[in-house]
Write an enzyme that holds these catalytic residues in place. Structure first.
Site, PDB file in Angstrom:
ATOM      1  N   ASP A 266       9.569   2.029  11.869  1.00 30.35           N
ATOM      2  CA  ASP A 266       8.514   1.085  12.273  1.00 30.35           C
ATOM      3  C   ASP A 266       8.111   1.265  13.740  1.00 30.35           C
ATOM      4  OD1 ASP A 266       8.092  -0.195   9.860  1.00 30.35           O
ATOM      5  OD2 ASP A 266       9.492  -1.828  10.271  1.00 30.35           O
TER       6      ASP A 266
ATOM      7  N   GLY B 236      11.670 -11.302  14.251  1.00 35.59           N
ATOM      8  CA  GLY B 236      12.152 -10.974  12.908  1.00 35.59           C
ATOM      9  C   GLY B 236      12.342  -9.471  12.753  1.00 35.59           C
ATOM     10  N   GLY B 237      12.376  -9.015  11.520  1.00 33.02           N
ATOM     11  CA  GLY B 237      12.654  -7.609  11.237  1.00 33.02           C
ATOM     12  C   GLY B 237      11.671  -6.662  11.910  1.00 33.02           C
TER      13      GLY B 237
ATOM     14  N   GLY C 209      -2.291  -3.607  12.246  1.00 32.36           N
ATOM     15  CA  GLY C 209      -1.112  -2.811  11.948  1.00 32.36           C
ATOM     16  C   GLY C 209      -1.314  -1.744  10.879  1.00 32.36           C
TER      17      GLY C 209
ATOM     18  N   ASN D  23      14.047   0.430   7.354  1.00 28.70           N
ATOM     19  CA  ASN D  23      12.843   0.424   6.506  1.00 28.70           C
ATOM     20  C   ASN D  23      12.765   1.690   5.663  1.00 28.70           C
ATOM     21  OD1 ASN D  23      11.973   2.410   8.307  1.00 28.70           O
ATOM     22  ND2 ASN D  23       9.860   1.682   8.271  1.00 28.70           N
TER      23      ASN D  23
ATOM     24  N   LYS E  72      14.957  -5.786   4.943  1.00 27.42           N
ATOM     25  CA  LYS E  72      15.296  -4.712   5.890  1.00 27.42           C
ATOM     26  C   LYS E  72      16.704  -4.848   6.465  1.00 27.42           C
ATOM     27  CE  LYS E  72      10.563  -3.649   7.098  1.00 27.42           C
ATOM     28  NZ  LYS E  72       9.526  -3.533   8.098  1.00 27.42           N
TER      29      LYS E  72
ATOM     30  N   LEU F 111       0.819  -1.216   0.000  1.00 26.45           N
ATOM     31  CA  LEU F 111       0.000   0.000   0.000  1.00 26.45           C
ATOM     32  C   LEU F 111       0.853   1.266   0.000  1.00 26.45           C
ATOM     33  CD1 LEU F 111      -2.677  -1.053   2.629  1.00 26.45           C
ATOM     34  CD2 LEU F 111      -3.017  -0.784   0.162  1.00 26.45           C
ATOM     35  N   SER F 112       2.179   1.107   0.115  1.00 23.18           N
ATOM     36  CA  SER F 112       3.041   2.290   0.243  1.00 23.18           C
ATOM     37  C   SER F 112       2.912   3.260  -0.935  1.00 23.18           C
ATOM     38  CB  SER F 112       4.494   1.864   0.452  1.00 23.18           C
ATOM     39  OG  SER F 112       4.628   1.237   1.707  1.00 23.18           O
TER      40      SER F 112
ATOM     41  N   GLY G 268       7.530 -13.064  18.263  1.00 20.45           N
ATOM     42  CA  GLY G 268       8.286 -12.880  17.032  1.00 20.45           C
ATOM     43  C   GLY G 268       9.600 -12.170  17.306  1.00 20.45           C
TER      44      GLY G 268
HETATM   45  P1  NAP Z   1      10.404 -11.650   9.171  1.00 23.12           P
HETATM   46  O1  NAP Z   1      11.636 -10.853   9.431  1.00 23.12           O
HETATM   47  O2  NAP Z   1      10.384 -12.649   8.074  1.00 23.12           O
HETATM   48  O3  NAP Z   1      10.077 -12.408  10.570  1.00 23.12           O
HETATM   49  C1  NAP Z   1       8.972 -13.272  10.640  1.00 23.12           C
HETATM   50  C2  NAP Z   1       8.696 -13.633  12.086  1.00 23.12           C
HETATM   51  O4  NAP Z   1       7.516 -14.444  12.129  1.00 23.12           O
HETATM   52  C3  NAP Z   1       9.803 -14.455  12.746  1.00 23.12           C
HETATM   53  O5  NAP Z   1       9.842 -14.156  14.113  1.00 23.12           O
HETATM   54  C4  NAP Z   1       9.303 -15.895  12.497  1.00 23.12           C
HETATM   55  O6  NAP Z   1       9.824 -16.836  13.392  1.00 23.12           O
HETATM   56  C5  NAP Z   1       7.834 -15.698  12.738  1.00 23.12           C
HETATM   57  N1  NAP Z   1       6.973 -16.704  12.140  1.00 23.12           N
HETATM   58  C6  NAP Z   1       6.752 -16.895  10.817  1.00 23.12           C
HETATM   59  N2  NAP Z   1       5.859 -17.910  10.648  1.00 23.12           N
HETATM   60  C7  NAP Z   1       5.516 -18.343  11.879  1.00 23.12           C
HETATM   61  C8  NAP Z   1       4.635 -19.349  12.374  1.00 23.12           C
HETATM   62  N3  NAP Z   1       3.941 -20.124  11.525  1.00 23.12           N
HETATM   63  N4  NAP Z   1       4.509 -19.512  13.704  1.00 23.12           N
HETATM   64  C9  NAP Z   1       5.223 -18.738  14.562  1.00 23.12           C
HETATM   65  N5  NAP Z   1       6.076 -17.767  14.161  1.00 23.12           N
HETATM   66  C10 NAP Z   1       6.217 -17.574  12.839  1.00 23.12           C
HETATM   67  O7  NAP Z   1       9.152 -10.713   8.933  1.00 23.12           O
HETATM   68  P2  NAP Z   1       8.890  -9.244   9.546  1.00 23.12           P
HETATM   69  O8  NAP Z   1       9.492  -8.230   8.659  1.00 23.12           O
HETATM   70  O9  NAP Z   1       9.310  -9.275  10.968  1.00 23.12           O
HETATM   71  O10 NAP Z   1       7.305  -9.104   9.430  1.00 23.12           O
HETATM   72  C11 NAP Z   1       6.427  -9.722  10.342  1.00 23.12           C
HETATM   73  C12 NAP Z   1       4.999  -9.203  10.145  1.00 23.12           C
HETATM   74  O11 NAP Z   1       4.924  -7.821  10.504  1.00 23.12           O
HETATM   75  C13 NAP Z   1       4.524  -9.299   8.695  1.00 23.12           C
HETATM   76  O12 NAP Z   1       3.201  -9.792   8.686  1.00 23.12           O
HETATM   77  C14 NAP Z   1       4.550  -7.872   8.213  1.00 23.12           C
HETATM   78  O13 NAP Z   1       3.563  -7.619   7.239  1.00 23.12           O
HETATM   79  C15 NAP Z   1       4.258  -7.101   9.485  1.00 23.12           C
HETATM   80  N6  NAP Z   1       4.804  -5.714   9.432  1.00 23.12           N
HETATM   81  C16 NAP Z   1       3.918  -4.665   9.471  1.00 23.12           C
HETATM   82  C17 NAP Z   1       4.387  -3.360   9.440  1.00 23.12           C
HETATM   83  C18 NAP Z   1       3.423  -2.209   9.494  1.00 23.12           C
HETATM   84  O14 NAP Z   1       3.807  -1.084   9.192  1.00 23.12           O
HETATM   85  N7  NAP Z   1       2.195  -2.435   9.884  1.00 23.12           N
HETATM   86  C19 NAP Z   1       5.750  -3.098   9.365  1.00 23.12           C
HETATM   87  C20 NAP Z   1       6.629  -4.184   9.353  1.00 23.12           C
HETATM   88  C21 NAP Z   1       6.133  -5.485   9.366  1.00 23.12           C
HETATM   89  P3  NAP Z   1      11.243 -17.558  13.083  1.00 23.12           P
HETATM   90  O15 NAP Z   1      12.301 -16.596  13.545  1.00 23.12           O
HETATM   91  O16 NAP Z   1      11.180 -18.796  13.879  1.00 23.12           O
HETATM   92  O17 NAP Z   1      11.299 -17.810  11.596  1.00 23.12           O
END
Ligand code: NAP
Length: 281
Positions: free
Chosen positions: A103, A130-131, A241, A88, A67, A17-18, A128
């Site tokens: 973020d 991750g990024g 979010g 980001n 990221k 959506l950016s 979580g």
């Molecule tokens: P990422 O770096 O790929 O990290 C993914 C995270 O989810 C990791 O902690 C991973 O665990 C965990 N995970 C994935 N599948 C899983 C499952 N089935 N069960 C349990 N844990 C699981 O992704 P990210 O950048 O952090 O993004 C995460 C979410 O935040 C996304 O949905 C993204 O759209 C959202 N987000 C939203 C905004 C916003 O502005 N609203 C900004 C940034 C991100 P492992 O470490 O074990 O793989």
């Protein structure tokens, strides 16, 4: 003169959506700019970013999964990007990329300003590592939450995030299997991509404290499973979010153009059809 170029890089990125959010901000502020979505695989990312810079790119948003790679490509970075180890937002300055991470402040602004929530002293569970979790954890700590518990499917990443936060008395990691023994939380943040991957994430109802606020960083369909769990488990409030997305975009816009747009109109427009939105950030 050619128009200033901006872009969001991700993979996939077509549902982002950016471009729409930044186009709305630019119209509102009377700024002429081009903002596109550029799909690049992890292997292609560095070359795609370099080509964008060579073609006049002045700023970029970076989304999943780039990221951390973007941060590594920056000549300089803000303190919050360094604490997150992830960028980001990129700003082109003197022929080099400078990284920032909006973020965390985007999330806090959405919760504290838009939703008028007081985060102070909230016993917090961050799911979580991750990024996205790395981006929001420092901002939550700075916003004055109480103890922070981090759980992650891969426990080593939770430990690495806790180490990076550097507050051992306040920040704790636990195994997923410990969740049932942790008592209730006042703030539960889902920073996983589980909803995007349409996989289920088992959470016990005992983690819900009496005034619990549940926040999913994702939005649209990806946020449905966690927010549905939160409501049925008795959370007082459940927020997706989308507001964070709009606020982090506004802060990127301010970094590039020196003016902070009004986020209310685009938030209202997007939240009106939030459930139908494609997922992404
Ligand atoms: P990422 O770096 O790929 O990290 C993914 C995270 O989810 C990791 O902690 C991973 O665990 C965990 N995970 C994935 N599948 C899983 C499952 N089935 N069960 C349990 N844990 C699981 O992704 P990210 O950048 O952090 O993004 C995460 C979410 O935040 C996304 O949905 C993204 O759209 C959202 N987000 C939203 C905004 C916003 O502005 N609203 C900004 C940034 C991100 P492992 O470490 O074990 O793989």
């Amino acid at each position: 003169m050619t128009m200033a170029r901006y872009a969001v890089f991700g993979h996939p990125v077509q549902h982002s959506l950016s471009p729409r959010i930044h186009a709305a901000f630019a119209r509102q502020q009377g700024i002429a700019m081009a903002y596109e979505a550029i799909d690049a695989t992890p292997d292609e990312f560095a070359a795609a970013l370099a080509a964008f810079a060579a073609g006049g790119g002045r700023g970029a948003n970076i989304t999943l999964p780039h990221k951390q790679a973007a941060f590594a490509l920056c000549a300089g970075a803000s303190e919050r990007a360094r604490r997150a180890g992830a960028a980001n937002t990129l700003v082109r300055r003197d022929g080099e990329w400078h990284g920032d991470n909006t973020d965390g402040s985007g999330l806090v602004r959405d919760l504290a300003d838009r939703h008028a929530l007081d985060l102070r002293a909230r016993r917090t569970l961050l799911i979580g590592a991750g990024g996205a979790a790395r981006g929001v954890a420092p901002a939550l700590v700075d916003a004055g939450i109480g103890d922070l518990y981090i759980i992650n499917r891969t426990p080593e990443r939770a430990d690495a995030l806790a180490d990076a936060l550097g507050q051992p008395g306040r920040v704790h990691t636990r195994y997923w299997s410990d969740l049932g023994n942790l008592g209730g939380f006042d703030l539960i943040v889902n920073a996983t991509a589980a909803g995007r991957e349409q996989s289920t994430m088992p959470l016990p109802n005992t983690i819900v404290g009496p005034r619990a606020l549940a926040v999913d960083l994702s939005y649209g369909e990806a946020a449905i499973p966690f927010l549905a769990w939160a409501r049925s488990a008795g959370c007082a409030q459940a927020i997706d979010g989308l507001g964070m997305l709009v606020e982090q975009a506004a802060e990127s816009f301010a970094l590039w153009h020196g003016v902070r747009p009004d986020t209310a109109p685009i938030y209202a427009e997007l939240s009106g059809r939030a459930v139908a939105l494609a997922t992404g950030d």
